[in-house]
Design an enzyme around this catalytic site. Structure first.
Site, short mmCIF file in Angstrom:
data_model
loop_
_atom_site.label_atom_id
_atom_site.label_comp_id
_atom_site.label_asym_id
_atom_site.label_seq_id
_atom_site.Cartn_x
_atom_site.Cartn_y
_atom_site.Cartn_z
N HIS A 297 0.82 -1.21 0.00
CA HIS A 297 0.00 0.00 0.00
C HIS A 297 0.85 1.26 0.00
O HIS A 297 1.85 1.35 0.70
CB HIS A 297 -1.05 0.00 1.11
N ASP A 309 6.15 0.72 6.98
CA ASP A 309 4.70 0.54 6.73
C ASP A 309 4.19 1.66 5.85
O ASP A 309 3.83 2.71 6.35
CB ASP A 309 3.96 0.49 8.06
N GLU A 343 -5.03 1.80 2.42
CA GLU A 343 -5.09 0.62 3.28
C GLU A 343 -5.32 1.02 4.72
O GLU A 343 -6.03 0.37 5.46
CB GLU A 343 -3.78 -0.19 3.18
N GLU A 344 -4.69 2.13 5.13
CA GLU A 344 -4.65 2.45 6.56
C GLU A 344 -6.00 2.88 7.12
O GLU A 344 -6.29 2.61 8.29
CB GLU A 344 -3.61 3.56 6.82
N ASP A 371 3.29 -6.26 3.51
CA ASP A 371 2.86 -5.18 4.41
C ASP A 371 3.22 -5.50 5.86
O ASP A 371 2.46 -5.24 6.78
CB ASP A 371 1.35 -4.95 4.25
N HIS A 441 3.51 2.93 12.63
CA HIS A 441 2.58 4.04 12.91
C HIS A 441 3.13 5.07 13.89
O HIS A 441 2.37 5.68 14.63
CB HIS A 441 1.22 3.51 13.42
ZN LIG Z 1 0.63 -1.30 6.37
#
Ligand SMILES: [Zn+2]
Ligand SMILES: [Zn+2]
Lengths: 480, 480
Positions: A297, A309, A343-344, A371, A441
């Site tokens: 993503h 990520d 995606e998030e 991912d 994140h």
């Molecule tokens: Zn991800």
């Protein structure tokens, strides 16, 4: 409807391709090389791919270029638009046969400038700020924040039992990531429901705000954001994550007596925005209408640079095709890189892809997603049925030489999972998981946390499996 | 001769211990617990150790404490002395039964203030500094440096063939670390001879100085130091490593025409200095005279903090005993942690240990060393003969649950290798090797490069194997 950039050939729609014999030259063939024996040694091909990636791989260059061009890539943001443009250019530069921007409609949420979790009682800690990040999608608090007593909740059962005590309070969900689980993905899966469902469940009981312990494997002062959900008919209350260190401090305070805090967020919703998946095809030599998807993503959170990520996944996917081109290993079937948007916080890109390609999903013979970060490859997890699982194990076996040949049943990828109902066998790239949920994140998910060699090994591992599936005489058995 | 600090028991010399029945209480027994079945489940014990380390492990605390107390630990330096004192205290705090400082005599070399590799020709690059570090043990240059033409040499054969051209020049050894090798330890082994032998071989041909390409797996601007050797009867010439990026620049310059540079170093030799191995025993319950050594080296280079090399190994070794104590898993045999001094530039500690313990080496049933960094455990390499290898494989098998159960023939550890001639079966802890040679011997080898979870997993893996060997009814078959 599909914005198409064709780079090496005239426009050819995929359904037509099946009708055109290889000899016309419209479909790339293996060129002037002598035909290779059908049973060419899989181990030798795998070794060539791994060696090329280790010596001259460009996965890290892709990643460095992406995070420089578009460090913050949250859906709907200017950064996400920059990432789309970057990906289109990068695919073209690598030499994909076709590059397309495929539209999707994404939510556009912004964190805003203010995010604060400040203790207001007991007196001994009044004014202390706990490091926090708004959860993605959170509504703002009123200006000046919401001040309320904290109620610490460790499980949904406890929330149900104490629901009478929740009204007017800020619920603090403090169930930790279970570090004893050998798989950090399981540890994450066992705690992330607090982030995704916490605001809804707390609001149902009358809470005015939510604070969660960051869903993280490291004990440090970096809060971890991530999406939270609301539900129609349930009051939307602001929600933030505090760092695990702050959570341990708050746990200790709560154990001693009443604690109050002020939660202030000025997040903003801007409604929906247009965006794109970026799709690039390396057309197959013999069955170009049959497709192997390599997904990752392109969007990412608005803190840190999404280097693991999922910048690393994007770098992996692009590098798969670059390696195959570089080594003149174009397979029988088409290898399609899909860099999914959103995606998030929504999966809009994944849904759009499954919808807009519905009529060719029966010709999607395999889809793999990266991912889980750019770490040393260990293997793959898959939803494949017994028959396809056995084939995947055979095809991945040459990766045992780099200890990355395992294939086991398990989760695959949020984006490609939208294709599961169509029977497409899916797999997730499985790297070493020790560090992912320390960076995931957070502000800490930056390029310096990615090892070039680890990223190169991962790209090679995916390329080996993708090449083997895409070049196999028979398509992979489908899931039923 | 041995400086001894006894922490929980009166003075007892090891040879005497064998004569004292467990019932006297002088040798710790398993306390008030019910006796455990002889065939207690090895997998269950392993799982307990791994879980304890993942949940509450202190390996990272040991490491953080070490690099704070003694960031620079080169033999003979005040930092090395601080590390010795730190280790003594840490072992005592952990609860080792005996803690001793065992003397050894080490070389004392200092880098000095000046280290410079500066291009002086061609004119287009005159004055450009290449990032460098003096090689450990190098003699200084004259003040102001040595200015000479560069001759690039890629192999010993090339040096022999071009030896007539070498006189009066600075030899630049530029053979790269082979990134295509799957084992980075092999990549290192294939290039490090330039660092260890380069100064001698170049001087034999009349060179006035040596510059090497850093022996490193990463292409960046961090030079890697490491020991270089001299030989009696051969002129000692100054030697430095330049970063791999600088090396690639120098390669390009040399390919275009004559290049000259100025090499200036003000390293200093202070002769020999007294120092110590730090040795701690966890006495066995049944055969305390039989010893399993867990080794690592306490010294480190004077750049960076030796967080991976070999602070992590020290943390692993200490944590093995802390875990066994914490879980009440004291084994039948004695587990001895030896934190060796002077691995990096002399092996004085390793030699002293083998010499001073010569009369009990036949009762050393196993020695393991951790000196490949604090990364995710993958297994072990060993010099064990077939019989012991089979046993080690069986004992390590429970570690398959964390993918760390492999045992294969291979290198072990520089320090424990001094015991090989006595037939002691040896093993080296084998973590993931992708990142080690990016940090090794550089300013970059700092705590932030170590993952707490990876370090905890490694400590657990070593603890499982050490416990299994030390608690096994029969001693490990010896090497012949
Ligand atoms: Zn991800
Ligand atoms: Zn070392």
């Amino acid at each position: 409807m599909l914005h198409s950039t064709r780079t090496r050939r005239a426009a050819v729609l995929v359904p037509i391709l099946a009708l055109i014999p290889v000899a016309t030259g419209l479909v790339p063939d293996r060129g002037a090389q002598p035909p290779e024996p059908a049973n060419r040694d899989a181990s030798e091909v795998a070794a060539r791919i791994v060696t090329a990636s280790l010596l001259d791989g460009q996965a890290y260059d892709h990643l460095a270029s992406l995070v420089a061009a578009a460090p913050h890539r949250l859906s709907g943001s200017p950064g996400a638009a920059a990432a789309v443009e970057w990906a289109r250019k990068r695919m073209t530069k690598i030499g994909f046969d076709e590059v397309r921007l495929e539209p999707c409609t994404v939510p556009h949420w912004e964190r805003g400038e203010v995010q604060s979790v400040r203790l207001t009682a007991p007196a001994s800690v009044t004014g202390v700020e706990l490091r926090c990040l708004a959860l993605g999608g959170s509504v703002p608090s009123p200006e000046g924040g919401i001040e309320a007593e904290v109620i610490a909740i460790s499980s949904w059962d406890e929330l149900a039992q104490r629901s009478a005590d929740v009204a007017g309070k800020i619920v603090y969900f403090n169930r930790p990531f279970d570090l004893a689980l050998r798989s950090t993905f399981e540890g994450y899966g066992g705690a992330v429901d607090q982030r995704s469902r916490g605001a809804v469940e707390a609001a149902k009981a009358g809470a005015v705000g939510v604070v969660i312990r960051s869903v993280a494997s490291a004990i440090d002062d970096f809060p971890h954001t991530g999406g939270t959900n609301y539900q129609d008919g349930v009051t939307r209350i602001p929600a933030a994550a505090i760092s695990t260190l702050a959570a341990e401090r708050l746990d200790a305070l709560v154990a001693r007596g009443p604690v109050r805090l002020n939660l202030e967020l000025d997040c903003r919703w801007h409604g929906d925005a247009p965006s794109f998946n970026v799709v690039g095809d390396l057309l197959g030599t013999e069955s170009p209408e049959e497709i192997v998807v390599v997904g990752a993503h392109l969007d990412g959170w608005d803190v840190g640079h999404g280097a693991h990520d999922d910048g690393s996944g994007c770098a992996h996917a692009l590098e798969v095709v670059r390696l195959l081109l570089d080594l003149d290993l174009r397979p029988r079937r088409t290898v399609r890189v899909v860099l999914f948007m959103n995606e998030e916080n929504g999966l809009a890109g994944a849904r759009a892809y499954a919808r807009d390609h519905a009529d060719e999903l029966d010709r999607h013979v395999f889809a793999i997603e990266s991912d889980r970060g750019g770490f040393t490859p260990r293997g793959f997890s898959t939803n494949a049925g017994d028959e396809a699982l056995a084939v995947l194990r055979e095809l991945a076996a040459p990766l045992d030489e780099i200890d990355a040949g395992s294939v086991d049943p398990g989760g695959t990828g949020a984006d490609i999972s939208q294709m599961a109902a169509s029977g497409v066998p899916l797999a997730g790239f499985l790297p070493d998981g020790a560090r992912y949920f320390a960076y995931h994140h957070t502000e800490n998910d930056t390029l310096d946390k990615v090892s070039e060699r680890e990223l190169r090994l991962g790209a090679a591992a995916i390329a080996v499996l993708v090449h083997a599936v895409a070049d196999r005489e028979q398509p992979l058995p489908r899931n039923r």
